[in-house]
Enzyme design. Structure first.
Site, mmCIF file in Angstrom:
data_model
loop_
_atom_site.group_PDB
_atom_site.id
_atom_site.type_symbol
_atom_site.label_atom_id
_atom_site.label_comp_id
_atom_site.label_asym_id
_atom_site.label_seq_id
_atom_site.Cartn_x
_atom_site.Cartn_y
_atom_site.Cartn_z
ATOM 1 N N GLY A 62 0.773 -1.219 -0.049
ATOM 2 C CA GLY A 62 -0.141 0.065 -0.190
ATOM 3 C C GLY A 62 0.904 1.212 0.043
ATOM 4 N N ALA A 72 4.007 6.236 -7.896
ATOM 5 C CA ALA A 72 3.932 6.087 -9.398
ATOM 6 C C ALA A 72 4.743 4.836 -9.719
ATOM 7 C CB ALA A 72 4.636 7.151 -10.027
ATOM 8 N N HIS A 117 4.622 1.663 -7.812
ATOM 9 C CA HIS A 117 3.502 0.552 -7.839
ATOM 10 C C HIS A 117 2.576 0.840 -8.917
ATOM 11 C CE1 HIS A 117 4.242 1.488 -3.527
ATOM 12 N NE2 HIS A 117 4.465 0.106 -3.365
ATOM 13 N N GLN A 163 7.796 -9.439 7.806
ATOM 14 C CA GLN A 163 9.035 -9.091 7.246
ATOM 15 C C GLN A 163 9.796 -7.757 7.753
ATOM 16 O OE1 GLN A 163 6.828 -8.167 3.443
ATOM 17 N NE2 GLN A 163 8.196 -6.489 3.081
ATOM 18 N N GLY A 199 8.895 -4.630 -8.342
ATOM 19 C CA GLY A 199 9.744 -3.491 -9.007
ATOM 20 C C GLY A 199 11.271 -4.094 -8.985
ATOM 21 N N ASP A 233 13.705 -3.184 -5.758
ATOM 22 C CA ASP A 233 14.051 -3.967 -4.754
ATOM 23 C C ASP A 233 14.818 -5.282 -5.429
ATOM 24 O OD1 ASP A 233 13.101 -2.819 -2.319
ATOM 25 O OD2 ASP A 233 11.159 -2.711 -3.617
ATOM 26 N N GLN A 291 15.206 -8.725 -3.703
ATOM 27 C CA GLN A 291 13.867 -9.301 -3.310
ATOM 28 C C GLN A 291 13.197 -9.836 -4.604
ATOM 29 O OE1 GLN A 291 10.582 -7.314 -1.044
ATOM 30 N NE2 GLN A 291 9.795 -6.910 -3.228
ATOM 31 N N SER A 350 9.719 5.449 -3.265
ATOM 32 C CA SER A 350 9.710 4.451 -2.070
ATOM 33 C C SER A 350 8.626 4.869 -1.369
ATOM 34 C CB SER A 350 10.873 4.180 -1.411
ATOM 35 O OG SER A 350 10.512 4.002 -0.011
HETATM 36 O O1 PAF Z 1 8.011 -5.128 -2.046
HETATM 37 C C1 PAF Z 1 7.025 -4.927 -1.227
HETATM 38 O O2 PAF Z 1 6.210 -4.116 -1.048
HETATM 39 C C2 PAF Z 1 6.709 -6.235 -0.230
HETATM 40 O O3 PAF Z 1 7.892 -6.704 0.264
HETATM 41 C C3 PAF Z 1 5.951 -7.232 -0.817
HETATM 42 C C4 PAF Z 1 6.737 -7.806 -1.970
HETATM 43 C C5 PAF Z 1 4.580 -6.671 -1.334
HETATM 44 C C6 PAF Z 1 5.744 -8.336 0.101
HETATM 45 O O4 PAF Z 1 5.253 -7.908 1.399
#
Ligand code: PAF
Length: 279
Positions: free
Chosen positions: A31, A35, A37, A61, A147, A150, A153, A185
């Site tokens: 959430g 831009a 996202h 996390q 994205g 990250d 990730q 971010s």
């Molecule tokens: O990048 C993020 O916003 C979070 O790490 C994700 C991938 C939604 C997992 O909670």
């Protein structure tokens, strides 16, 4: 746009779409949408018939000393943005729905999680891998989009979906930046005016040194100089500034394989990360 809060409702939308032969993208988020996202939603719209966005601030996390309680939550604003973007379904479960059986299972990805962000954020990638595994199994999309900001990730997610035979294509989308280069971010709102004025220099320093390294500068010396530049410009603590293999994240001493420059550094209590490909 429909909004659902339970896995049962999510699955009923997905199975209706499947019956109609439609393809589905999932864009997982926490959430506070910006831009960056929304660019992921656009990729979803291009690549599939239906787009599901999820919003879930995942407690797994966050370390105990991190910002889980204060992480920005702006669901009403987010809904307006998703509607404008033409997203078909929002899945916004609460913590009990996501971890409702007092679950004891976590996903741990080896190799890629012994460096970079994993060192300063122990447990972070287990938390991400666990929630993303659950979201993928709940929605069973054709495509899931993340994205490249990250980047570690993204690699971790690609690794475990392959290792666990989760039938989904993981798509990485380019980092979206402010005009001055700062990577978008949700945590940028924590920056005070002074930190905000320093923050874009992470990108300019990475760009400068990525170009120097491409042009043959000594890698070790460039990295040392880049760290020094960041300190001089006012970054408080540098967690890492490294050149690494773009697939394995091993450190690179040459450019024989595709490589990226990665940085994480603090401005006051805000930690910024960024990465750039080195050609
Ligand atoms: O990048 C993020 O916003 C979070 O790490 C994700 C991938 C939604 C997992 O909670």
């Amino acid at each position: 746009m429909d909004i659902v809060r339970t896995v049962v409702e999510l699955r009923s939308h997905v199975s209706a779409w499947r019956k109609d032969g439609l393809t589905i993208s999932l864009v997982p988020t926490m959430g506070s949408l910006h831009a960056g996202h929304l660019s992921l939603m656009k990729v979803g719209k291009e690549k599939s018939d239906k787009v599901i966005a999820s919003i879930f601030v995942n407690p797994l996390q966050f370390a105990p000393d991190e910002d889980f309680e204060t992480y920005p939550r702006e669901e009403n604003c987010d809904i307006l943005k998703l509607v404008e973007e033409g997203v078909d379904l929002l899945f916004a479960p609460n913590v009990n729905e996501m971890y409702r059986q007092n679950s004891k299972t976590t996903i741990n990805v080896g190799g890629l999680t012994d460096c970079l962000c994993a060192l300063s954020r122990p447990g972070f990638f287990d938390g991400v891998a666990t929630v993303v595994t659950k979201l993928l199994l709940q929605a069973l999309p054709d495509i899931a989009i993340f994205g490249e900001k990250d980047y570690q990730q993204l690699l971790v997610i690609k690794r475990f979906t392959t290792d666990l035979d989760i039938p989904v294509e993981i798509v990485g989308a380019p980092t979206i930046r402010e005009k001055d280069g700062l990577a978008l971010s949700s945590r940028n709102i924590y920056l005070d005016p002074k930190s905000r004025s320093i923050a874009p220099s992470m990108f300019s320093i990475l760009s400068q040194h990525a170009s120097n390294i491409s042009n043959g500068s000594d890698i070790k010396k460039s990295l040392k100089l880049a760290r020094q530049n960041m300190h001089d410009l006012g970054f408080d603590k540098i967690d890492y500034l490294d050149l690494r293999n773009s697939q394995t994240l091993e450190t690179c001493s040459d450019l024989k394989r595709p490589s990226r420059l990665f940085a994480a550094a603090w401005l006051g209590s805000t930690r910024l990360i960024d990465n750039l490909t080195v050609t």
